[in-house]
Scaffold this motif. Structure first.
Motif, PDB file in Angstrom:
ATOM      1  N   GLY A 292       0.786  -1.405  -0.003  1.00  0.00           N
ATOM      2  CA  GLY A 292       0.137   0.322  -0.138  1.00  0.00           C
ATOM      3  C   GLY A 292       0.731   1.843  -0.157  1.00  0.00           C
ATOM      4  O   GLY A 292       2.384   1.672   0.237  1.00  0.00           O
ATOM      5  N   ASN A 293       0.203   2.736   0.252  1.00  0.00           N
ATOM      6  CA  ASN A 293       0.954   3.624  -0.165  1.00  0.00           C
ATOM      7  C   ASN A 293       1.985   3.789   1.332  1.00  0.00           C
ATOM      8  O   ASN A 293       2.645   4.478   1.008  1.00  0.00           O
ATOM      9  CB  ASN A 293      -0.107   4.840   0.590  1.00  0.00           C
ATOM     10  CG  ASN A 293      -1.224   4.563  -0.986  1.00  0.00           C
ATOM     11  OD1 ASN A 293      -0.555   5.616  -1.783  1.00  0.00           O
ATOM     12  ND2 ASN A 293      -2.115   5.469  -0.640  1.00  0.00           N
ATOM     13  N   LYS A 319      -0.707  -6.468  -9.985  1.00  0.00           N
ATOM     14  CA  LYS A 319      -2.502  -5.493 -10.282  1.00  0.00           C
ATOM     15  C   LYS A 319      -3.327  -5.271  -8.491  1.00  0.00           C
ATOM     16  O   LYS A 319      -4.358  -4.139  -8.757  1.00  0.00           O
ATOM     17  CB  LYS A 319      -2.984  -6.515 -11.244  1.00  0.00           C
ATOM     18  CG  LYS A 319      -3.744  -5.984 -11.825  1.00  0.00           C
ATOM     19  CD  LYS A 319      -4.301  -6.846 -12.460  1.00  0.00           C
ATOM     20  CE  LYS A 319      -5.645  -8.211 -12.369  1.00  0.00           C
ATOM     21  NZ  LYS A 319      -6.484  -8.914 -12.422  1.00  0.00           N
ATOM     22  N   GLU A 320      -2.836  -6.297  -7.798  1.00  0.00           N
ATOM     23  CA  GLU A 320      -3.806  -5.596  -6.685  1.00  0.00           C
ATOM     24  C   GLU A 320      -3.487  -4.763  -5.704  1.00  0.00           C
ATOM     25  O   GLU A 320      -3.855  -4.644  -4.858  1.00  0.00           O
ATOM     26  CB  GLU A 320      -4.090  -7.140  -5.586  1.00  0.00           C
ATOM     27  CG  GLU A 320      -4.711  -8.243  -6.835  1.00  0.00           C
ATOM     28  CD  GLU A 320      -3.677  -8.963  -8.082  1.00  0.00           C
ATOM     29  OE1 GLU A 320      -2.775  -9.266  -7.715  1.00  0.00           O
ATOM     30  OE2 GLU A 320      -4.531  -9.067  -9.013  1.00  0.00           O
ATOM     31  N   MET A 321      -1.927  -4.566  -5.520  1.00  0.00           N
ATOM     32  CA  MET A 321      -1.363  -3.445  -5.200  1.00  0.00           C
ATOM     33  C   MET A 321      -2.094  -2.401  -4.820  1.00  0.00           C
ATOM     34  O   MET A 321      -3.192  -1.583  -6.046  1.00  0.00           O
ATOM     35  CB  MET A 321      -0.101  -3.090  -5.419  1.00  0.00           C
ATOM     36  CG  MET A 321       1.674  -3.821  -5.375  1.00  0.00           C
ATOM     37  SD  MET A 321       2.946  -3.122  -6.123  1.00  0.00           S
ATOM     38  CE  MET A 321       2.810  -2.054  -4.940  1.00  0.00           C
ATOM     39  N   PRO A 322      -2.316  -2.131  -3.331  1.00  0.00           N
ATOM     40  CA  PRO A 322      -3.594  -1.173  -3.173  1.00  0.00           C
ATOM     41  C   PRO A 322      -2.570   0.153  -3.170  1.00  0.00           C
ATOM     42  O   PRO A 322      -3.937   1.518  -3.314  1.00  0.00           O
ATOM     43  CB  PRO A 322      -3.744  -1.326  -1.454  1.00  0.00           C
ATOM     44  CG  PRO A 322      -3.069  -2.042  -1.079  1.00  0.00           C
ATOM     45  CD  PRO A 322      -2.334  -2.745  -2.228  1.00  0.00           C
ATOM     46  N   GLU A 327       2.358   6.237  -7.253  1.00  0.00           N
ATOM     47  CA  GLU A 327       3.926   6.601  -6.423  1.00  0.00           C
ATOM     48  C   GLU A 327       4.361   4.970  -6.433  1.00  0.00           C
ATOM     49  O   GLU A 327       5.787   5.104  -5.930  1.00  0.00           O
ATOM     50  CB  GLU A 327       3.179   6.408  -4.756  1.00  0.00           C
ATOM     51  CG  GLU A 327       2.657   7.494  -4.356  1.00  0.00           C
ATOM     52  CD  GLU A 327       3.456   8.813  -4.657  1.00  0.00           C
ATOM     53  OE1 GLU A 327       4.271   8.872  -4.633  1.00  0.00           O
ATOM     54  OE2 GLU A 327       2.601  10.173  -4.556  1.00  0.00           O
ATOM     55  N   ILE A 328       3.822   4.099  -7.152  1.00  0.00           N
ATOM     56  CA  ILE A 328       4.074   2.721  -7.400  1.00  0.00           C
ATOM     57  C   ILE A 328       5.236   3.151  -8.262  1.00  0.00           C
ATOM     58  O   ILE A 328       6.409   2.936  -8.525  1.00  0.00           O
ATOM     59  CB  ILE A 328       3.551   2.105  -7.877  1.00  0.00           C
ATOM     60  CG1 ILE A 328       2.316   1.049  -7.023  1.00  0.00           C
ATOM     61  CG2 ILE A 328       4.078   0.902  -8.446  1.00  0.00           C
ATOM     62  CD1 ILE A 328       1.368   0.395  -7.733  1.00  0.00           C
ATOM     63  N   ILE A 395       2.337  -3.267   7.227  1.00  0.00           N
ATOM     64  CA  ILE A 395       1.128  -4.985   6.431  1.00  0.00           C
ATOM     65  C   ILE A 395      -0.220  -4.008   7.117  1.00  0.00           C
ATOM     66  O   ILE A 395      -1.431  -5.141   6.974  1.00  0.00           O
ATOM     67  CB  ILE A 395       0.668  -6.091   6.612  1.00  0.00           C
ATOM     68  CG1 ILE A 395       1.442  -6.025   8.501  1.00  0.00           C
ATOM     69  CG2 ILE A 395       2.341  -6.747   6.169  1.00  0.00           C
ATOM     70  CD1 ILE A 395       1.187  -7.787   9.447  1.00  0.00           C
ATOM     71  N   GLY A 396      -0.451  -2.933   7.294  1.00  0.00           N
ATOM     72  CA  GLY A 396      -1.572  -2.966   8.183  1.00  0.00           C
ATOM     73  C   GLY A 396      -2.261  -2.129   9.280  1.00  0.00           C
ATOM     74  O   GLY A 396      -0.860  -1.948  10.020  1.00  0.00           O
TER      75      GLY A 396
END
Ligand code: FAD
Ligand code: SF4
Ligand code: SF4
Length: 466
Positions: A292-293, A319-322, A327-328, A395-396
C-alpha cells in the motif's frame, strides 16, 4: 473551444538520480501557463460527474474555469468554500479513484488533472498571500466543542464548527498537529511547511489546538463533557496501531513497524540526526513488507536514508497493489525492486539478536476473498531465504483501544472501530460523534475530511436543538 489535448499536461518532477539523495518534494507543480493550458481541457460539463467523485463536493468546473481565465485568487476561494486543506488534497488525494475517475475526458484519453490544478492554486495562494483575515473569535458564550485528534478528520470538523460560530478546542496526543499528514506521509510527498500553513489557516478561523494531550489519560470523554464544559465531542483518532505478521523473529533488532519507522523520520526528523535527537539505523539491504501507500513511503524513505538495495515484498501481484499508481511508478523510477507473490515466514538473526536474513514463501492467487481481490495461497515447498539487515512491516494499522477502554459506553465493533449512525456520524453516546479512520479503518485523507464535514453539520444540528 476547449483544449483538444488528449493527455494531461505533464507535471515537472525532480529526476530520480537526484531525488533519491534528498527529501525535497518529487513533483514540482505546474507553472501558471501549464495550469491554464490544463484548465482549458475541461469541457465545463452541464451535469459535471467529477463533483460526485469528490467526497467534499468541490465545484470542480467552477474553479477550473477561473483558472482558465487566469483568476487564481477566485479559484482558490471557490475551492475553500468546501475544502480546508487544498494544498494537501491536491497532492495526496487518490484522484484516479475519485474526481478524475468520473471525468468525461477520461473516456477518450486522460481525465483533466483536477488534483494538479487544485495544488497549483493552493500553492499560488501561498506565494501571493493577502493580509490574514482578522481572527474569527467566537462569542464567549458560544457552546464549546472538543475535537479529539488533529488528523484530516479532526481538522476539517474543527474548521467547519469554528465557521459556524462554536468555540472549538482540538486535543492532540502528539507534540505537533496533522495526524498521518504529519507523522506518516513523508516530506518528499507532502512538505511539512505546506501542512503548517494549512494548520495556521484553520487556527486563524478561531480553532485552538492543544498538543501533548492524550484523551483517555489526560482527560476522559466523560470528564470533557461533565467537568470541562464541552457540549459535544468529535472523535477523529485515526487507526494508528500497527499490525504485525505474527511470525518468528519479529522482535529482532532491525525489524520496524512502518508506523515507528515513518514517525521517527517524519515527526522526529531522524534523517537529520544528530542535529535532531532521534536516530534511525538503516543498513544496506532493506525489505519492506506490504503493497500500500505506507509500504511505498517506507521503501522510498529507506532509499533516501542510504540503503543500497530496497525490496518491496508483496503477497499478491502488481495488479492488486493498493498503493496509488503514481507512487508505484515513482518508486520504480527510483530503483525500488519488487518481489510479488511472496511473503515472509520468519526473520532470522545472529547471536546478538540482529536481523541478518529472512525466510520467505512463494504464493499463488486463488479465488477472490471478502476484499474482492484474489486470495494469496502459499505454494508448498517453495521457501527460500534472502539476506536482509532492516525490515519495515507495512501490512496495515488498526484502532487504538484506549478510548473505548476508558469509555465503555462508546460502542465499537469487533475490530475496535467506533460504531456510528452512517448518516449523522453520531456514536452510542448522544453528545459524541466520530469519523475518519477510527470509524472506517485505514482509508484516505479525503474520506476522513468528508466524514469530518458531515459530523460537523450533525453536531450543529444537535446543539441547535439542545
Ligand atoms: P489520523 O490522520 O490518523 O489522525 C488521528 C490523530 O489523532 C493523530 O494525530 C493521533 O495522534 C491523534 N490521536 C489518537 N488517539 C488520540 C487520543 N486518545 N487523544 C488525542 N489524540 C489522539 N491517504 C490518502 O488519501 N493519500 C495518501 O497518499 C495516503 N498516504 C498514506 C501514507 C501513510 C504512511 C499512511 C499511514 C496513511 C496514508 N494515507 C493516505 C491514509 C490517510 O492518511 C488516512 O486515511 C487519514 O490520515 C485518516 O485521517 P484521520 O483524521 O481519521 O486520522
Ligand atoms: Fe479531487 Fe480530492 Fe480535490 Fe476532491 S479534494 S476535487 S477528490 S483532488
Ligand atoms: Fe471538466 Fe471533467 Fe468535470 Fe467535465 S467531468 S466538468 S471535463 S473536470
Amino acid at each position: 473551444m476547449p483544449n483538444p489535448q488528449k493527455t494531461k499536461t505533464p507535471i515537472p518532477k525532480q529526476n530520480p538520480e537526484e531525488r533519491i539523495k534528498n527529501f525535497n518534494e518529487v513533483a514540482l507543480g505546474y507553472s501558471a501557463e501549464q495550469a491554464i493550458q490544463e484548465a482549458k481541457r475541461c469541457l465545463q460539463c452541464k451535469n459535471p460527474p467529477c463533483i460526485k467523485g469528490c467526497p467534499v463536493e468541490i465545484d470542480i468546473p467552477a474553479f477550473i474555469k477561473l483558472i482558465s481565465e487566469g483568476n487564481f485568487r477566485g479559484a482558490i476561494n471557490k475551492i475553500k468554500e468546501k475544502n480546508n486543506l487544498p494544498a494537501v488534497c491536491g497532492r495526496v488525494c487518490p484522484q484516479e479513484d475519485q474526481c478524475e475517475l468520473m471525468c468525461v475526458r477520461g473516456k477518450k484519453g486522460e481525465p483533466v488533472a483536477i488534483g494538479r490544478l487544485e495544488r497549483f492554486v493552493a500553492d499560488w495562494e501561498m506565494s501571493h498571500p493577502v493580509e490574514q483575515p482578522v481572527n474569527n473569535s467566537p462569542s464567549p458564550d458560544a457552546p464549546k466543542v472538543a475535537v479529539v485528534g488533529s488528523g484530516p478528520a479532526g481538522l476539517t470538523a474543527a474548521a467547519d464548527l469554528a465557521r459556524m460560530g462554536y468555540r472549538v478546542t482540538v486535543f492532540e496526543a502528539l507534540h505537533k498537529p496533522g495526524g498521518v499528514l504529519r507523522y506518516g506521509i513523508p516530506e518528499f510527498r507532502l512538505p511539512k511547511a505546506i501542512l503548517e500553513r494549512e494548520v495556521k489557516y484553520i487556527e486563524s478561523l478561531g480553532v485552538e489546538i492543544h498538543t501533548n494531550v492524550l484523551i483517555g489519560k489526560t482527560f476522559t470523554i466523560k470528564e470533557l463533557l461533565e467537568n470541562e464544559g464541552f457540549s459535544a465531542i468529535f472523535v477523529g483518532t485515526g487507526a494508528g496501531l500497527p499490525h504485525f505478521l505474527g511470525i518468528p523473529g519479529e522482535d529482532l533488532n532491525g525489524v520496524y513497524s512502518a508506523n515507528e519507522f515513518l514517525t521517527r523520520v517524519n515527526l522526529m526528523k531522524a534523517y537529520l540526526f544528530p542535529e535532531y535527537a532521534t536516530p534511525i539505523k538503516i543498513k544496506q539491504k532493506v525489505a519492506v513488507i506490504g503493497g500500500g501507500n505506507v509500504a511505498m513511503d517506507s521503501a522510498r524513505v529507506a532509499l533516501r536514508l542510504g540503503a543500497r538495495e530496497v525490496n518491496v515484498i508483496y503477497r499478491r501481484s502488481r495488479k492488486e497493489m493498493p498503493a496509488r499508481e503514481e507512487e508505484i511508478i515513482n518508486a520504480e523510477e527510483e530503483g525500488i525492486k519488487f518481489q510479488f507473490l511472496t511473503t515472509p515466514v520468519a526473520f532470522l538473526g545472529d547471536k546478538e539478536g540482529n536481523l541478518n536474513r529472512m525466510r520467505c514463501i512463494k504464493m499463488q492467487l486463488g479465488e477472490p476473498d471478502e476484499s474482492g481481490r484474489r486470495r494469496p495461497i502459499p505454494i508448498k515447498g517453495s521457501e527460500f531465504e534472502i539476506p536482509v539487515d532492516t525490515v519495515v512491516v507495512a501490512i496495515g494499522q488498526g484502532a487504538n483501544p484506549l478510548l473505548s477502554q476508558t469509555t465503555p459506553e462508546l460502542k465499537v465493533n469487533k475490530r475496535g472501530y467506533i460504531e456510528v449512525n452512517d448518516k449523522t456520524y453520531r456514536t452510542s453516546i448522544p453528545q459524541v460523534f466520530a469519523g475518519g479512520d477510527i470509524v472506517t479503518g485505514a482509508a484516505t485523507v479525503i474520506a476522513a475530511m468528508g466524514a469530518g464535514k458531515i459530523a460537523a453539520r450533525s453536531i450543529d444540528e444537535y446543539l441547535r436543538k439542545t
